[in-house]
Design an enzyme around this catalytic site. Structure first.
Site, PDB file in Angstrom:
ATOM      1  N   LYS A 139       0.853  -1.207   0.000  1.00 50.36           N
ATOM      2  CA  LYS A 139       0.000   0.000   0.000  1.00 50.36           C
ATOM      3  C   LYS A 139       0.882   1.249   0.000  1.00 50.36           C
ATOM      4  O   LYS A 139       2.026   1.216   0.458  1.00 50.36           O
ATOM      5  CB  LYS A 139      -0.949   0.039   1.202  1.00 50.36           C
ATOM      6  CG  LYS A 139      -0.288   0.192   2.589  1.00 50.36           C
ATOM      7  CD  LYS A 139      -0.119   1.625   3.054  1.00 50.36           C
ATOM      8  CE  LYS A 139       0.681   1.703   4.321  1.00 50.36           C
ATOM      9  NZ  LYS A 139       1.719   2.577   4.506  1.00 50.36           N
ATOM     10  N   ASP A 189      -2.301  -1.507  10.011  1.00 53.46           N
ATOM     11  CA  ASP A 189      -2.509  -1.541   8.552  1.00 53.46           C
ATOM     12  C   ASP A 189      -3.115  -2.856   8.062  1.00 53.46           C
ATOM     13  O   ASP A 189      -3.475  -2.971   6.889  1.00 53.46           O
ATOM     14  CB  ASP A 189      -1.169  -1.378   7.819  1.00 53.46           C
ATOM     15  CG  ASP A 189      -0.638   0.038   7.873  1.00 53.46           C
ATOM     16  OD1 ASP A 189      -1.445   0.962   8.067  1.00 53.46           O
ATOM     17  OD2 ASP A 189       0.585   0.207   7.707  1.00 53.46           O
TER      18      ASP A 189
HETATM   19  O1  C5P Z   1       0.041  -0.853  14.462  1.00 54.65           O
HETATM   20  P1  C5P Z   1       1.470  -1.116  14.211  1.00 54.65           P
HETATM   21  O2  C5P Z   1       2.030  -2.172  15.149  1.00 54.65           O
HETATM   22  O3  C5P Z   1       1.796  -1.413  12.790  1.00 54.65           O
HETATM   23  O4  C5P Z   1       2.238   0.224  14.558  1.00 54.65           O
HETATM   24  C1  C5P Z   1       3.635   0.284  14.708  1.00 54.65           C
HETATM   25  C2  C5P Z   1       3.989   1.475  15.587  1.00 54.65           C
HETATM   26  O5  C5P Z   1       3.658   2.709  14.921  1.00 54.65           O
HETATM   27  C3  C5P Z   1       3.229   1.532  16.905  1.00 54.65           C
HETATM   28  O6  C5P Z   1       3.905   0.782  17.899  1.00 54.65           O
HETATM   29  C4  C5P Z   1       3.257   3.016  17.207  1.00 54.65           C
HETATM   30  O7  C5P Z   1       4.503   3.397  17.754  1.00 54.65           O
HETATM   31  C5  C5P Z   1       3.148   3.657  15.833  1.00 54.65           C
HETATM   32  N1  C5P Z   1       1.753   4.000  15.475  1.00 54.65           N
HETATM   33  C6  C5P Z   1       1.122   5.056  16.112  1.00 54.65           C
HETATM   34  N2  C5P Z   1      -0.173   5.356  15.790  1.00 54.65           N
HETATM   35  C7  C5P Z   1      -0.828   4.672  14.827  1.00 54.65           C
HETATM   36  C8  C5P Z   1      -0.197   3.596  14.160  1.00 54.65           C
HETATM   37  C9  C5P Z   1       1.098   3.293  14.506  1.00 54.65           C
HETATM   38  O8  C5P Z   1       1.703   5.714  16.979  1.00 54.65           O
HETATM   39  N3  C5P Z   1      -2.070   5.010  14.540  1.00 54.65           N
END
Ligand code: C5P
Length: 315
Positions: free
Chosen positions: A11, A141
């Site tokens: 994406k 995601d």
């Molecule tokens: O959701 P995911 O594990 O892919 O996100 C990785 C990191 O990105 C999270 O641990 C966080 O630090 C940051 N993040 C965030 N806010 C979001 C998505 C991701 O702060 N909405």
């Protein structure tokens, strides 16, 4: 029981606005996400023993529980222990085409493919929205990667509203092979530098989200206006990534000098993409920027916007 081969698209973010803090420690976001034809292939096959095996043809991709594809299988095993007891474990083979730590959701889309594939292999009969709820436990995601196409994403990125499919645009992508940006670093650095701009009142958050929902980017997508989409590209995370990595800014400027519809860093970077109206134009821009920067560490791809998320590979 049969094996399954799945196509897992990358994406790009056409829009990424950081709105505020959430009580769960994540950021409240307003994004427009787009699937592209650059994709990994995930093959899953049953194995007799009650275990999960992950293999990948890319040396830097881990095979253990730190791999999101492994975590997706482990989550389904925990949720549906009777499925593994009945059908046995799974071997997951990842053919990696999407660069890693690149802001293209490569790990998330592999996890999405494992959820979709295991649902079929273990005959769980889950709906797409049930798969998306499970996916959100693995990464913000993952639900979008399951659904794919063009979508507005709010909350931490897992609340999706599908938008009109854009299938008439092409993209050139470029990334320095040895440069990766950690998503955690990007968001933490943004918080350190810009938290004074965060909205904290629930009502203000909603108003801001609504503004994106009815805003110029969504309108440009509804009109399939590639030129307007290119001009409206926006990514707040560029504010922390570009000063830290001048070569990413240089890449962006090189694309701009080629008269593309628009150019931007995707997600937390460091991949930079440029939009074009035809495949021929995408290839022309790729060759021109390759000559302009002439760095053997710089990898390029072209891809098309696609309207699907995870799908079965044609056998
Ligand atoms: O959701 P995911 O594990 O892919 O996100 C990785 C990191 O990105 C999270 O641990 C966080 O630090 C940051 N993040 C965030 N806010 C979001 C998505 C991701 O702060 N909405």
């Amino acid at each position: 029981m049969r094996s399954y081969s799945l196509i897992a698209p990358a994406k790009i973010n056409l829009y990424l606005e950081i709105i505020g803090d959430r009580s769960d420690g994540y950021h409240e976001l307003a994004m427009v996400l787009q699937s592209i034809s650059l994709a990994d292939q995930i093959d899953i096959q049953p194995i007799g023993i009650d275990t999960i095996i992950v293999r990948c043809d890319h040396a830097e991709v881990p095979n253990d529980h730190t791999n999101l594809a492994y975590r997706a299988a482990a989550l389904l095993t925990k949720q549906f222990p009777e499925a593994m007891a009945q059908f046995g474990g799974v071997e997951i083979n990842i053919k990696k085409n999407i660069p890693i730590a690149a802001g293209l959701a490569g790990g998330s889309t592999d996890a999405a493919a494992v959820l979709v594939g295991l649902d079929l292999m273990w005959q769980l009969g889950l709906t797409q929205s049930e798969l998306e709820v499970l996916g959100a436990q693995i990464g913000s995601d993952v639900p979008f990667c399951i659904q794919g196409g063009t979508a507005l994403a709010t909350g931490r990125g897992e609340e999706l509203s599908p938008l009109k499919n854009l299938d008439n645009l092409y993209v050139v992508l470029a990334k320095y092979r040895n440069l990766g940006i950690s998503t955690i670093w990007a968001y933490q650095t943004y918080r350190q530098q810009f938290s004074q701009t965060y909205i904290s009142q629930a009502q203000d958050l909603e108003t801001r989200q609504h503004r994106v929902h009815s805003g110029p980017m969504v309108s440009a997508i509804m009109h399939a206006d590639g030129s307007a989409i290119g001009k409206l590209l926006h990514n707040d995370l560029e504010k922390v990534a570009l000063p830290e990595h001048p070569q990413v800014l240089e890449l962006r400027e090189a694309f701009e000098s080629q008269g593309v519809l628009g150019t931007m860093m995707s997600g937390s970077g460091p991949t930079v993409f440029a939009l074009t109206e035809s495949e021929a134009e995408a290839l022309r821009v790729l060759e021109a920027v390759k000559t302009q920067i002439a760095n053997p560490e710089l990898d390029f791809w072209t891809a098309k916007f696609v309207s699907t998320g995870i799908r079965l590979a044609q056998s």
